[in-house]
Scaffold this motif. Structure first.
Motif, PDB file in Angstrom:
ATOM      1  N   GLY A  36      48.676 -32.254 -23.658  1.00  0.00           N
ATOM      2  CA  GLY A  36      49.602 -32.841 -22.709  1.00  0.00           C
ATOM      3  C   GLY A  36      48.812 -33.430 -21.551  1.00  0.00           C
ATOM      4  O   GLY A  36      47.582 -33.511 -21.602  1.00  0.00           O
ATOM      5  N   THR A  37      49.502 -33.846 -20.501  1.00  0.00           N
ATOM      6  CA  THR A  37      48.778 -34.360 -19.330  1.00  0.00           C
ATOM      7  C   THR A  37      48.263 -33.184 -18.499  1.00  0.00           C
ATOM      8  O   THR A  37      48.936 -32.152 -18.379  1.00  0.00           O
ATOM      9  CB  THR A  37      49.685 -35.241 -18.456  1.00  0.00           C
ATOM     10  N   PRO A  38      47.073 -33.287 -17.917  1.00  0.00           N
ATOM     11  CA  PRO A  38      46.528 -32.172 -17.154  1.00  0.00           C
ATOM     12  C   PRO A  38      47.290 -31.922 -15.857  1.00  0.00           C
ATOM     13  O   PRO A  38      47.846 -32.854 -15.260  1.00  0.00           O
ATOM     14  CB  PRO A  38      45.086 -32.608 -16.875  1.00  0.00           C
ATOM     15  N   ALA A  39      47.304 -30.662 -15.441  1.00  0.00           N
ATOM     16  CA  ALA A  39      47.891 -30.295 -14.150  1.00  0.00           C
ATOM     17  C   ALA A  39      46.875 -30.437 -13.024  1.00  0.00           C
ATOM     18  O   ALA A  39      47.228 -30.573 -11.856  1.00  0.00           O
ATOM     19  CB  ALA A  39      48.406 -28.854 -14.218  1.00  0.00           C
ATOM     20  N   VAL A  81      37.090 -33.659 -15.437  1.00  0.00           N
ATOM     21  CA  VAL A  81      35.962 -34.592 -15.497  1.00  0.00           C
ATOM     22  C   VAL A  81      35.195 -34.306 -16.780  1.00  0.00           C
ATOM     23  O   VAL A  81      34.706 -33.190 -16.991  1.00  0.00           O
ATOM     24  CB  VAL A  81      35.038 -34.451 -14.282  1.00  0.00           C
ATOM     25  N   ASP A  82      35.090 -35.299 -17.673  1.00  0.00           N
ATOM     26  CA  ASP A  82      34.516 -35.054 -18.995  1.00  0.00           C
ATOM     27  C   ASP A  82      33.019 -35.356 -19.044  1.00  0.00           C
ATOM     28  O   ASP A  82      32.381 -35.616 -18.019  1.00  0.00           O
ATOM     29  CB  ASP A  82      35.313 -35.813 -20.067  1.00  0.00           C
ATOM     30  N   GLY A  83      32.468 -35.329 -20.253  1.00  0.00           N
ATOM     31  CA  GLY A  83      31.029 -35.484 -20.441  1.00  0.00           C
ATOM     32  C   GLY A  83      30.503 -36.898 -20.317  1.00  0.00           C
ATOM     33  O   GLY A  83      29.320 -37.148 -20.546  1.00  0.00           O
ATOM     34  N   ARG A  84      31.369 -37.821 -19.931  1.00  0.00           N
ATOM     35  CA  ARG A  84      30.931 -39.182 -19.582  1.00  0.00           C
ATOM     36  C   ARG A  84      31.027 -39.412 -18.077  1.00  0.00           C
ATOM     37  O   ARG A  84      30.704 -40.489 -17.588  1.00  0.00           O
ATOM     38  CB  ARG A  84      31.820 -40.222 -20.280  1.00  0.00           C
ATOM     39  N   GLY A  85      31.564 -38.413 -17.358  1.00  0.00           N
ATOM     40  CA  GLY A  85      31.886 -38.615 -15.951  1.00  0.00           C
ATOM     41  C   GLY A  85      33.237 -39.272 -15.758  1.00  0.00           C
ATOM     42  O   GLY A  85      33.598 -39.659 -14.643  1.00  0.00           O
ATOM     43  N   HIS A  86      34.012 -39.404 -16.838  1.00  0.00           N
ATOM     44  CA  HIS A  86      35.363 -39.970 -16.752  1.00  0.00           C
ATOM     45  C   HIS A  86      36.324 -38.929 -16.208  1.00  0.00           C
ATOM     46  O   HIS A  86      36.275 -37.750 -16.597  1.00  0.00           O
ATOM     47  CB  HIS A  86      35.830 -40.445 -18.126  1.00  0.00           C
ATOM     48  N   ILE A  87      37.227 -39.346 -15.321  1.00  0.00           N
ATOM     49  CA  ILE A  87      38.218 -38.436 -14.736  1.00  0.00           C
ATOM     50  C   ILE A  87      39.562 -38.626 -15.441  1.00  0.00           C
ATOM     51  O   ILE A  87      40.101 -39.735 -15.490  1.00  0.00           O
ATOM     52  CB  ILE A  87      38.386 -38.696 -13.225  1.00  0.00           C
ATOM     53  N   TRP A  88      40.071 -37.531 -15.987  1.00  0.00           N
ATOM     54  CA  TRP A  88      41.418 -37.512 -16.553  1.00  0.00           C
ATOM     55  C   TRP A  88      42.349 -37.006 -15.457  1.00  0.00           C
ATOM     56  O   TRP A  88      42.332 -35.829 -15.109  1.00  0.00           O
ATOM     57  CB  TRP A  88      41.470 -36.589 -17.776  1.00  0.00           C
ATOM     58  N   ARG A  89      43.141 -37.907 -14.896  1.00  0.00           N
ATOM     59  CA  ARG A  89      43.957 -37.585 -13.724  1.00  0.00           C
ATOM     60  C   ARG A  89      45.365 -37.129 -14.118  1.00  0.00           C
ATOM     61  O   ARG A  89      45.871 -37.463 -15.189  1.00  0.00           O
ATOM     62  CB  ARG A  89      44.051 -38.800 -12.800  1.00  0.00           C
ATOM     63  N   ARG A  90      45.962 -36.372 -13.226  1.00  0.00           N
ATOM     64  CA  ARG A  90      47.360 -35.979 -13.410  1.00  0.00           C
ATOM     65  C   ARG A  90      48.228 -37.235 -13.449  1.00  0.00           C
ATOM     66  O   ARG A  90      47.992 -38.189 -12.723  1.00  0.00           O
ATOM     67  CB  ARG A  90      47.822 -35.101 -12.242  1.00  0.00           C
ATOM     68  N   PHE A  91      49.235 -37.227 -14.305  1.00  0.00           N
ATOM     69  CA  PHE A  91      50.249 -38.290 -14.392  1.00  0.00           C
ATOM     70  C   PHE A  91      49.690 -39.634 -14.868  1.00  0.00           C
ATOM     71  O   PHE A  91      50.424 -40.596 -14.999  1.00  0.00           O
ATOM     72  CB  PHE A  91      50.965 -38.500 -13.044  1.00  0.00           C
ATOM     73  N   SER A 117      47.051 -39.800 -17.467  1.00  0.00           N
ATOM     74  CA  SER A 117      46.201 -39.585 -18.634  1.00  0.00           C
ATOM     75  C   SER A 117      47.044 -39.563 -19.903  1.00  0.00           C
ATOM     76  O   SER A 117      48.091 -38.911 -19.948  1.00  0.00           O
ATOM     77  CB  SER A 117      45.438 -38.265 -18.494  1.00  0.00           C
ATOM     78  N   ASP A 118      46.571 -40.249 -20.907  1.00  0.00           N
ATOM     79  CA  ASP A 118      47.248 -40.317 -22.197  1.00  0.00           C
ATOM     80  C   ASP A 118      46.770 -39.143 -23.058  1.00  0.00           C
ATOM     81  O   ASP A 118      45.585 -39.089 -23.416  1.00  0.00           O
ATOM     82  CB  ASP A 118      46.919 -41.647 -22.864  1.00  0.00           C
ATOM     83  N   PRO A 119      47.651 -38.200 -23.407  1.00  0.00           N
ATOM     84  CA  PRO A 119      47.222 -37.042 -24.209  1.00  0.00           C
ATOM     85  C   PRO A 119      46.562 -37.437 -25.523  1.00  0.00           C
ATOM     86  O   PRO A 119      45.591 -36.794 -25.951  1.00  0.00           O
ATOM     87  CB  PRO A 119      48.520 -36.273 -24.441  1.00  0.00           C
ATOM     88  N   ALA A 120      47.047 -38.503 -26.158  1.00  0.00           N
ATOM     89  CA  ALA A 120      46.448 -38.945 -27.425  1.00  0.00           C
ATOM     90  C   ALA A 120      45.020 -39.436 -27.218  1.00  0.00           C
ATOM     91  O   ALA A 120      44.131 -39.201 -28.057  1.00  0.00           O
ATOM     92  CB  ALA A 120      47.298 -40.040 -28.064  1.00  0.00           C
ATOM     93  N   ALA A 121      44.779 -40.104 -26.104  1.00  0.00           N
ATOM     94  CA  ALA A 121      43.425 -40.575 -25.797  1.00  0.00           C
ATOM     95  C   ALA A 121      42.500 -39.393 -25.492  1.00  0.00           C
ATOM     96  O   ALA A 121      41.316 -39.400 -25.856  1.00  0.00           O
ATOM     97  CB  ALA A 121      43.460 -41.542 -24.614  1.00  0.00           C
ATOM     98  N   MET A 122      43.036 -38.359 -24.837  1.00  0.00           N
ATOM     99  CA  MET A 122      42.244 -37.175 -24.546  1.00  0.00           C
ATOM    100  C   MET A 122      41.874 -36.440 -25.837  1.00  0.00           C
ATOM    101  O   MET A 122      40.744 -35.971 -26.004  1.00  0.00           O
ATOM    102  CB  MET A 122      43.025 -36.246 -23.602  1.00  0.00           C
ATOM    103  N   TRP A 123      42.819 -36.353 -26.760  1.00  0.00           N
ATOM    104  CA  TRP A 123      42.562 -35.771 -28.082  1.00  0.00           C
ATOM    105  C   TRP A 123      41.477 -36.566 -28.794  1.00  0.00           C
ATOM    106  O   TRP A 123      40.533 -35.984 -29.360  1.00  0.00           O
ATOM    107  CB  TRP A 123      43.864 -35.775 -28.895  1.00  0.00           C
ATOM    108  N   ASP A 124      41.580 -37.881 -28.753  1.00  0.00           N
ATOM    109  CA  ASP A 124      40.613 -38.743 -29.430  1.00  0.00           C
ATOM    110  C   ASP A 124      39.214 -38.560 -28.844  1.00  0.00           C
ATOM    111  O   ASP A 124      38.220 -38.475 -29.587  1.00  0.00           O
ATOM    112  CB  ASP A 124      41.056 -40.203 -29.324  1.00  0.00           C
TER     113      ASP A 124
END
Length: 349
Positions: free
Chosen positions: A239-242, A246-256, A258-265
């Motif tokens: 789901g979307t993070p609460a 910050v992932d292993g590329r330095g990319h930030i997955w922000r609240r509201f 972030s696409d859960p499918a993209a995070m899974w991928d």
């Protein structure tokens, strides 16, 4: 927020952190308070015909051959990290972001609320098994900083040139696996690793170290692990993070946002098959969220040096070397390691 509440970045540790000294720590630190959570994790293991977390943590002695194996290490590390996370005193700390190192990304997903704590265990447990699905090879750890944790001039570039040269040879695979700021983890097949050990320039502090029980993580040699993960672990777990991740590329997955499918991928694609830049993730997190402190949950505290070296890499708050970091830790700790009793007392509710 009260005036005394501090902002915190929480960083989940990865493989190699549950060692001999941590045996029994899950039951000792969490058995009474989180019996229901541990029972859930045990049931998940039992349903797969695996030894339970309680049995593994409660073993009479630590076995390198057992406890360091991926399908055992991953659930033990996840359990210790997740239960430490649930122990943080939220009246004292406002967690503003979460990151992780390598396998710690699976823990970070649960800490940040992108998956449930129970599904985080499911993912970590499955990936502990899946991490053993790869081509032949492993990882080697090399130090690239001096005794004050400052970069040795030219060493990093020399190593990357050597890696590129070896990887270009027929039958040789070698690449960066994890950037730990003061240390590089390089991974490849047996031919690539042998060439690296034979030709690596002198490195400070320690000789290049082959990591026991580790596959060629974060390289294309892990395609079998990625394929199994995608088949077994559906995108519906995400789901979307609460809390921002910050992932292993330095990319930030922000609240509201972030696409859960993209995070899974990302989690079961790039995160498995491409380098994990831990140093960058820490540096992005502190620059973006400016935490008062960094909290390192257990097990152990071996990631503390890499966190400190990541901060030194950008001279965060004037910390330019090991001496600066140690002085800051003594006066007003910026890193709180829950694997250390005196620092744990500052963190837990």
């Amino acid at each position: 927020m009260t005036a005394t509440r501090k902002t915190a970045l929480v960083i989940a540790p990865g493989r190699g952190t549950y060692g001999k000294g941590e045996l029994g720590s899950i039951a000792r630190l969490h058995g009474a308070r989180f019996a229901d959570r541990i029972a859930n994790f045990d049931a998940q293991r039992r349903d797969r015909g695996q030894a339970t977390v309680s049995e593994l943590d409660g073993a009479d002695r630590f076995s390198v051959g057992v406890h360091m194996r991926g399908d055992v290490a991953a659930p033990l590390i996840y359990t210790a990290t997740a239960l430490d996370w649930l122990s943080i005193d939220r009246d004292r700390y406002d967690v503003v972001a979460v990151a992780g190192n390598s396998m710690g990304w699976y823990s970070a997903l649960a800490l940040g609320g992108a998956v449930s704590v129970e599904d985080g265990f499911r993912i970590s447990n499955a990936m502990g098994l899946n991490s053993q699905t790869h081509g032949p090879g492993g990882q080697i750890l090399l130090q690239v900083v001096d005794e004050d944790w400052r970069p040795v001039p030219g060493l990093r570039a020399t190593l990357f040139d050597l890696v590129a040269s070896i990887a270009a040879r027929p039958g040789h695979a070698l690449a960066l696996s994890i950037d730990l700021a003061g240390m590089l983890v390089l991974a490849g097949n047996e031919e690539g690793l042998a060439a690296l050990l034979a030709e690596a320039p002198p490195t400070p502090g320690r000789d290049p170290l082959r990591l026991a029980g580790h596959g060629p993580f974060h390289t294309p040699l892990m395609f079998g692990s990625s394929d199994k993960a995608r088949a077994e672990l559906p995108a519906s777990l995400f789901g979307t993070p609460a809390i921002p991740l910050v992932d292993g590329r330095g990319h930030i997955w922000r609240r509201f946002a972030s696409d859960p499918a993209a995070m899974w991928d990302y989690t079961f694609g790039h995160q498995i098959l491409a380098p994990y830049d831990f140093a960058l993730s820490v540096q992005v997190a502190v620059k973006e969220f400016a935490p008062d402190v960094v909290i390192l949950p257990g097990p152990g505290d071996t990631l503390g040096g890499a966190i400190a070296q990541s901060l030194i890499g950008i001279e965060w708050q004037g910390i330019a070397g090991k001496a600066d970091f140690m002085a800051r830790q003594a006066a007003d700790p910026i890193l709180l390691s829950m694997g250390r009793a005196e620092q744990r007392a500052l963190v837990i509710a």
